[in-house]
Scaffold this motif. Structure first.
Motif, PDB file in Angstrom:
ATOM      1  N   ARG A  43       0.826  -1.220   0.000  1.00  0.00           N
ATOM      2  CA  ARG A  43       0.000   0.000   0.000  1.00  0.00           C
ATOM      3  C   ARG A  43       0.851   1.258   0.000  1.00  0.00           C
TER       4      ARG A  43
ATOM      5  N   ASN B 213       7.128   2.387   6.614  1.00  0.00           N
ATOM      6  CA  ASN B 213       5.864   3.115   6.792  1.00  0.00           C
ATOM      7  C   ASN B 213       4.769   2.589   5.870  1.00  0.00           C
TER       8      ASN B 213
ATOM      9  N   PHE C 243      -0.714   5.451  -3.727  1.00  0.00           N
ATOM     10  CA  PHE C 243      -1.356   4.958  -2.507  1.00  0.00           C
ATOM     11  C   PHE C 243      -1.201   5.991  -1.402  1.00  0.00           C
TER      12      PHE C 243
ATOM     13  N   SER D 285      -6.185   0.349   5.306  1.00  0.00           N
ATOM     14  CA  SER D 285      -5.646   1.686   5.061  1.00  0.00           C
ATOM     15  C   SER D 285      -4.439   1.614   4.125  1.00  0.00           C
ATOM     16  N   ASP D 286      -3.970   2.776   3.710  1.00  0.00           N
ATOM     17  CA  ASP D 286      -2.792   2.846   2.864  1.00  0.00           C
ATOM     18  C   ASP D 286      -1.600   3.295   3.680  1.00  0.00           C
ATOM     19  N   GLY D 287      -0.396   3.026   3.132  1.00  0.00           N
ATOM     20  CA  GLY D 287       0.819   3.476   3.788  1.00  0.00           C
ATOM     21  C   GLY D 287       1.030   4.963   3.565  1.00  0.00           C
ATOM     22  N   ALA D 288       2.141   5.459   4.123  1.00  0.00           N
ATOM     23  CA  ALA D 288       2.461   6.877   3.955  1.00  0.00           C
ATOM     24  C   ALA D 288       2.858   7.153   2.509  1.00  0.00           C
ATOM     25  N   PRO D 289       2.329   8.242   1.921  1.00  0.00           N
ATOM     26  CA  PRO D 289       2.637   8.508   0.503  1.00  0.00           C
ATOM     27  C   PRO D 289       4.027   9.122   0.320  1.00  0.00           C
ATOM     28  N   ILE D 290       5.057   8.335   0.591  1.00  0.00           N
ATOM     29  CA  ILE D 290       6.426   8.827   0.423  1.00  0.00           C
ATOM     30  C   ILE D 290       6.906   8.401  -0.967  1.00  0.00           C
TER      31      ILE D 290
END
Lengths: 648, 244
Positions: free
Chosen positions: A351, A416, A606, B66-71
């Motif tokens: 994700r 993360n 995502f 949920s989604d991860g952090a958009p890095i």
């Protein structure tokens, strides 16, 4: 029956094969009779009355199958139908056995065919390991043994790993870029049908006088030029497999360059598309070298040319140079599409956007360029011009840099993230990162001339290539198959069996290939049917592990077959992925899209609020640009929100 | 992570990777390998520890959609993992080059030796002993060998694992000038070893071996005399007695 013969299909193909073979046979007999030569030349390498039909028979099969019907009709000036879709799509399982122009049908045809050859090649590997379980000769004599490892490698490389990637990409890539099909659907179908021919040629060499080709998959001259008839079947099989992959690569290149959906700039393409673009660049430029060099060997054998006959001014080492000029890039042909698959799988099942998307794409291109400059690292002990070794060592070691970039970027992508560890596709992707890192490290060591001088042509090499091709390529293939299985079949597979398959495969793989490093370094050469007693214990362990590895694949086979038939129905997007292939039904409609989608952002957004990759036709959803804050969070040039900056 | 790297490296360097060493070329190669083991362990540990940590820390709880952090990336980090590996591999290349020059340095008093391979047999010829030929390789200890290679039919490869040195023998014909058919090696341990063909050469490849005896100069001279006498006694026969 008469109808079946008139219609394009397997029945007419079989007839075409018989006619083609008879034509080739008759041609040789007639020409030799007219020339006053002995009609059946059966000196060790000759047999033109069998070699020529081995070319004309398969061509006759392709004609009979219907591969050329459209072009023949056009050449004869008969009316062709511009929008003729009669050969497109599959309504029943029978359509999978026909000349079919639908990229989705062709993708399935590729994957099923190549997995059949994977099982055959795997069974041959089991025989090899059974023989090597103990010192001495138990099961096969050394002649048969040489044939077994040669066919094992030829099948695995030419009719499994290389084409299975073409199969996966065939299915997925046009959907991913929002295209209704490949650029050249008839060429695409022809590419597929050359593949079983290659595999059957390799296998049928077991039946000819002198047995299967036994000069290794590398077929070094002059061992190969003087080998029995089976070697000619290897030379020809490589031609069909090579023509198949060149045609497919051309098709991919044109498809990717010209058929991307509106808004799909190069920097919005998913990394699988980048990976296949890079691979295709390698295939079109490198594969003609192996085709050429196998023709040269065939000509030396049958036409008595002297490309590699030292006594007549031929150059023995030039075989190795030309062969490796293809076969080193071939390693990347077998790895880059896997890199693409892993990027899709990790991003989706973690994700998260791929960390450093642009550098990931550029690393692929870097590998393409560098991979043409490293071939002679296979020849450090070959007796080639000595000075060439150091520059080749430096380029070889440098290629570890773009490869390392990919590993580190996948790793950073996991941070993360929300990592779905129970997904089999993700497990294979994570397993791949581990095993491929080991294979990459042993590759760096092999690139160093002094170490290579010692371990070249030992089991250390066998360990290395299997870490790269099994721990690397095959793991990515499994990841890809599990990932897109719902899309391809419209069914879900059993995740529990998938996990059993993964853990058994991982344990079997490590148990088989790790000890090979040690026995190689301590003195066991490769390609031997027998070995010194001191290596007995390790070899027994290797064999037991390899049987475990073999059994694990039966779990996979069971899971795939049962799930395809009885698995629960898959939704359009079970993994909640962003790329376009998941936005259509599972399996997709016959022409992919009612209306071509419009691409508005990067492929892996995502966690970016409101970000979209593509807007599907007929969709009334409001387009919202990614918020500016998100671009700031990207932290600079590493990737940004790729779609938002720069075009092709 | 550092501790793991240290422990891993120490354990792996202790491991007897290569088996016995019996030539002057072996120690520099073994040391190069050990250095690479330490470097590789370092890189591999970093990757695996980060990997294990990420899997443990960020694994999804059941039902978490949920989604991860958009890095999307980090330019400094990306430059770092491009530049640092480049430095490491260039260091490896430079070091390897030095070792290569070292193990290929020629001594003035090298003993010439001619090795001929054919399916599936090795023949050794001693130019200093009037071209005496043998099927078994005897060499004096601590003297560099200047080995000349020739193949009569297909490609073979000369390898004594304990010496760490390997080279293909190529059937050359008229183009032979372009082939690097010469190498040096200095055996420095007495004993009996096995010469292994490592390039697939046909049906008998598996069994294409020869015995290698490294002995003191006196024993070697004695052996040469015995061979010369045996050959004279046999009426100058083709191959040395006791060889086959």
């Amino acid at each position: 029956m008469a109808v079946a013969i008139k219609q394009p299909g397997l029945a007419r193909g079989a007839l075409g094969f018989i006619v083609g073979s008879a034509f080739g046979f008759g041609l040789v007999v007639a020409l030799r009779a007219i020339s006053g030569l002995e009609i059946f030349q059966t000196e060790q390498t000759g047999y033109p009355h069998l070699v020529v039909p081995a070319i004309t028979g398969p061509l006759g099969f392709l004609v009979g199958l219907g591969a050329f019907d459209y072009w023949f009709r056009w050449a004869a000036g008969r009316p062709t139908i511009p929008e003729d879709h009669s050969q497109h799509g599959a309504k029943s399982w029978r359509d999978y056995f026909k000349f079919n122009t639908d990229h989705k049908v062709i993708g399935i045809q590729y994957i099923v065919t190549t997995f059949f050859f994977f099982l055959v090649g795997g069974l041959i590997a089991m025989l090899i390991r059974a023989e090597l379980a103990q010192p001495g000769t138990q099961i096969v004599d050394p002649g048969v043994y040489n044939g077994l490892f040669s066919t094992h490698a030829a099948i695995m490389i030419f009719v499994f790993v290389i084409p299975v990637f073409a199969g996966i990409a065939n299915y997925v890539l046009p959907l991913m870029i929002g295209a209704p099909d490949m650029a050249f659907p008839r060429l695409n179908a022809l590419s597929f049908w050359m593949l079983p021919i290659a595999g059957i040629l390799f296998l049928s060499s077991f039946l000819v006088p002198g047995g299967a080709f036994d000069a290794g998959w590398t077929g070094y001259a002059p061992l190969s030029t003087g080998a029995p008839l089976g070697q000619s079947f290897f030379n020809l099989g490589v031609q069909f497999a090579g023509a198949s992959s060149v045609a497919t690569a051309l098709n991919f290149l044109v498809t990717i360059v010209t058929m991307r959906a509106p808004g799909m700039t190069f920097w919005r393409m998913p990394l699988l598309v980048w990976a296949n673009l890079s691979t295709s660049l390698l295939v079109v430029a490198a594969t003609p070298f192996i085709a050429g060099v196998q023709f040269m060997v065939l000509f030396d054998r049958v036409l008595h040319t002297n490309f590699f006959q030292a006594a007549f001014g031929g150059d023995v080492l030039s075989y190795q140079h030309i062969f490796w000029f293809y076969s080193h890039p071939a390693v990347y042909i077998m790895m880059l599409p896997g890199f693409g698959i892993i990027s899709e799988v990790i991003s989706t099942h973690a994700r998260k956007p791929i960390f450093g998307y642009r550098l990931m794409a550029l690393a692929l291109i870097g590998i393409v360029v560098l991979s043409y400059t490293v071939w002679a690292h296979h020849m450090f002990v070959s007796g080639m011009f000595a000075w060439l070794r150091v520059p080749m060592m430096i380029t070889t070691l440098l290629i570890a840099v773009p490869t390392g970039i990919k590993i580190f970027s996948w790793l950073a992508t996991l941070f993360n993230s929300v990592l779905h560890l129970r997904s089999t596709a993700m497990l294979f992707a994570l397993g791949f990162v581990t095993t491929f890192t080991i294979g990459g490290i042993s590759g760096v060591m092999l690139g160093m001339v002094p170490i290579d001088i010692h371990v070249s042509d030992t089991y250390f090499i066998v360990a290395h290539i299997h870490f790269v091709l099994f721990g690397g390529s095959v793991f990515t293939i499994f990841a890809g198959i599990y990932h897109w299985f719902p899309k391809m079949t419209g069914r879900m597979y059993d995740e529990k069996l998938g996990r059993v398959h993964f853990y058994l495969t991982l344990v079997g793989m490590l148990g088989t290939f790790i000890p090979m490093h040690w026995v190689g370094m301590e003195g066991m050469p490769r390609r031997v049917a027998d070995y010194a007693a001191q290596f007995g214990d390790w070899n027994l362990m290797i064999s037991i592990s390899s049987f475990l590895l073999g059994i694990a694949q039966l779990v996979f086979l069971y899971n795939m077959i049962v799930s395809w038939k009885w698995g629960p129905r898959a939704t359009a997007n079970p993994w909640r992925a962003k790329t376009i292939e998941w936005q259509v039904s599972s399996p997709p409609p016959i022409f992919n899209f009612d209306e071509i989608p419009r691409v508005v952002g990067g492929p892996y957004e995502f966690g970016v609020p409101g970000a979209r990759h593509a807007i599907m036709g007929g969709e009334e959803a409001e387009v919202r640009k990614p918020e500016p804050a998100v671009v700031g969070a990207a932290g600079g040039g590493g990737g940004g929100s790729p779609g938002e900056r720069g075009g092709p | 992570m550092l501790a793991l790297t240290v422990v891993g490296s120490v354990v792996l360097v202790q491991f007897d990777w290569f088996g016995d060493a019996a030539s002057e070329e072996a120690p520099p190669i073994d040391t190069l390998f050990d250095v690479m083991v330490v470097l590789s362990t370092f890189v591999f540990s970093i990757v695996m520890v980060m990997f294990g940590y990420a899997i443990w820390k960020f694994r999804a709880r059941p039902g978490d959609e949920s989604d991860g952090a958009p890095i999307h990336g980090n330019t400094k980090l990306e430059i770092a993992w491009t530049v640092i590996p480049t430095i490491i591999v260039l260091f490896g290349a430079g070091y390897s080059w030095i070792v290569l020059d070292d193990i290929e340095a020629r001594a003035d008093d090298a003993m010439p030796l001619k090795v001929t391979a054919q399916q599936f047999k090795w023949t050794f010829e001693y130019p200093e002993a009037d071209g005496l030929r043998s099927d078994e390789l005897h060499v004096p200890v601590d003297r560099q060998l200047d080995v000349q290679l020739e193949a009569l039919d297909v490609v073979h490869s000369f390898w004594v694992p304990e010496w760490r040195i390997k080279r293909d023998l190529v059937p050359a014909g008229e183009g032979g000038d372009e082939i690097d058919d010469e190498f040096v090696v200095t055996p420095n341990e007495e004993g009996t070893f096995s010469l292994v063909c490592t390039e697939l050469c046909g049906l008998g490849h598996t069994t294409m071996r020869a015995t290698v005896v490294v002995e003191s100069q006196e024993e070697f001279d004695q052996w040469l005399d015995d061979q010369a006498q045996a050959e004279a006694g046999a009426g100058g026969g083709s191959s040395a007695a006791g060889g086959t």
